[in-house]
Design an enzyme around this catalytic site. Structure first.
Site, PDB file in Angstrom:
ATOM      1  N   VAL A 177     -28.789 -42.203  47.359  1.00  0.00           N
ATOM      2  CA  VAL A 177     -29.688 -43.158  48.027  1.00  0.00           C
ATOM      3  C   VAL A 177     -30.010 -42.685  49.451  1.00  0.00           C
ATOM      4  CG1 VAL A 177     -29.844 -45.530  48.928  1.00  0.00           C
ATOM      5  CG2 VAL A 177     -28.973 -45.123  46.615  1.00  0.00           C
ATOM      6  N   ASP A 218     -12.512 -36.975  32.897  1.00  0.00           N
ATOM      7  CA  ASP A 218     -11.994 -36.002  31.927  1.00  0.00           C
ATOM      8  C   ASP A 218     -12.058 -34.539  32.379  1.00  0.00           C
ATOM      9  OD1 ASP A 218     -11.643 -38.213  30.317  1.00  0.00           O
ATOM     10  OD2 ASP A 218     -13.488 -37.904  29.170  1.00  0.00           O
ATOM     11  N   ARG A 245      16.831 -40.875  29.285  1.00  0.00           N
ATOM     12  CA  ARG A 245      15.868 -41.038  28.192  1.00  0.00           C
ATOM     13  C   ARG A 245      14.824 -39.939  28.159  1.00  0.00           C
ATOM     14  NH1 ARG A 245      15.022 -47.563  28.734  1.00  0.00           N
ATOM     15  NH2 ARG A 245      16.546 -48.106  27.147  1.00  0.00           N
ATOM     16  N   ARG A 292      11.291 -43.155  24.457  1.00  0.00           N
ATOM     17  CA  ARG A 292      10.359 -44.227  24.785  1.00  0.00           C
ATOM     18  C   ARG A 292       8.954 -43.645  24.943  1.00  0.00           C
ATOM     19  NH1 ARG A 292      14.306 -46.557  23.746  1.00  0.00           N
ATOM     20  NH2 ARG A 292      15.234 -48.416  24.696  1.00  0.00           N
TER      21      ARG A 292
END
Ligand code: F6P
Length: 324
Positions: free
Chosen positions: A24, A128, A163, A248
């Site tokens: 603009v 992306d 984990r 997880r």
């Protein structure tokens, strides 16, 4: 050329507002009248076209999302939709377009240009980073930093509980977000569509870690990986390792598309927006304004969507070496 219009289309990306602002203000600086088209191609079809001035883009450089709103338009895929869009643009006297978006946006722009020859220059706006013709796309850097922040947080809890976490990041068919946030976050494994990581290898790396008394691991999975989504991969791995590992899964999702753009994205977007306008004035058409090796380069839309943008070998190689 006296009148141009700008629009954002497809998935929003942080930095799109900085790009709109540059278009603009760049247009006004060069003596052009400028319009904003709301909701991408849908707004072109419905005639949601508004005049913009310098104040319309005040205080937006720091905002995520897009003030012009965005959409993925089904109607623009039809010749009837595109005809309506062209008629609306002509009714406003618009002689050139700046399209801010990704793959789908430029696919539409290419078809539209071939039918109506209305000069269009694109700015690569997608988290992306999957467009050929530019080193980076607007929004990618912010998305990587958002993912990285989440990975750091997950690492705290992974470590506390010994984990293994599978973290899925966006990117459609591209592994760029995964590879960069994986390296930045010190992931043990990064699974990307560009190169196959067989599940056998994932199990092997996890077992190897565990014999070295490594108690927690992070595996970053690009949503487009050919082994499937993170949840499916985690299930398959669980069935092979049994109770030996406490696994997880976290899917980061649309959080990666939001937030205030990083400095890098704001500057990239501003540079691309201004160069798109100046490109239009100089007669560029049917091309995307990208930046390669810090230089502005115009690449035909057809190449940006059809040509592959590979991930540098070095990045892929590094994940394994740095996780030992
Ligand atoms: O192209 C950006 C992107 O966020 C991709 O990473 C993802 O696959 C897709 O858009 C999600 O699209 P939607 O918001 O329409 O679900």
């Amino acid at each position: 050329m006296k009148k141009i219009a700008v629009f954002t289309s497809g998935g929003d990306a942080p930095g799109m507002n900085a790009c709109i602002r540059a278009v603009v203000r760049g247009a006004i600086y060069h003596g052009l009248e400028v319009y904003g088209i709301r909701r991408g191609y849908n707004g072109m079809i419905s005639g949601d076209i508004i005049p913009m001035n310098s104040q319309s883009v005040s205080n937006i450089v720091q905002l995520g999302g897009t003030v012009l709103k965005s959409a993925r338009s089904k109607e623009f895929m039809t010749p009837e939709g595109r005809k309506k869009a062209y008629e609306n643009l002509m009714a406003h006297g618009i002689e050139g377009l700046v399209a801010i978006g990704g793959n789908g946006t430029f696919t539409g722009a290419e078809v539209f240009f071939n039918e109506y020859q209305l000069p269009t220059v694109g700015c690569p706006g997608t988290i992306d980073n999957d467009l050929y013709g530019t080193d980076y796309t607007i929004g990618f850097d912010t998305a990587v930093n958002t993912s990285l922040e989440a990975i750091d947080k997950i690492r705290d809890t992974a470590d506390s509980h010994d984990r293994v976490f599978f973290i899925e990041v966006m990117g459609r068919d591209s592994g760029y977000i995964a590879i960069q946030s994986g390296i930045g976050g010190g992931a043990e494994i990064v699974m990307v569509p560009e190169t196959r990581t067989p599940l056998k290898k994932v199990v092997g790396t996890l077992k190897e870690g565990w014999t070295r008394k490594k108690t927690s691991s992070i595996i970053v999975v690009a949503e487009g990986d050919e082994e499937g989504h993170a949840a499916e991969i985690a299930d398959k791995i669980k069935s092979q390792v049994g109770d030996k590992l406490d696994i997880r899964v976290t899917t980061l999702g649309h959080i990666q598309r939001g937030g205030s753009p990083t400095a890098y994205d704001r500057i990239l977007a501003s540079r691309m927006g201004l160069n798109a306008v100046e490109g239009l004035i100089k007669g560029e058409k049917n091309v995307m304004a990208g930046i390669i090796n810090n230089e502005v380069v115009f690449t035909p839309f057809i190449d940006t969507i059809k040509k592959q943008k590979p991930i540098h070998e070095d990045l892929l190689r590094m994940v394994h070496i740095l996780s030992i």
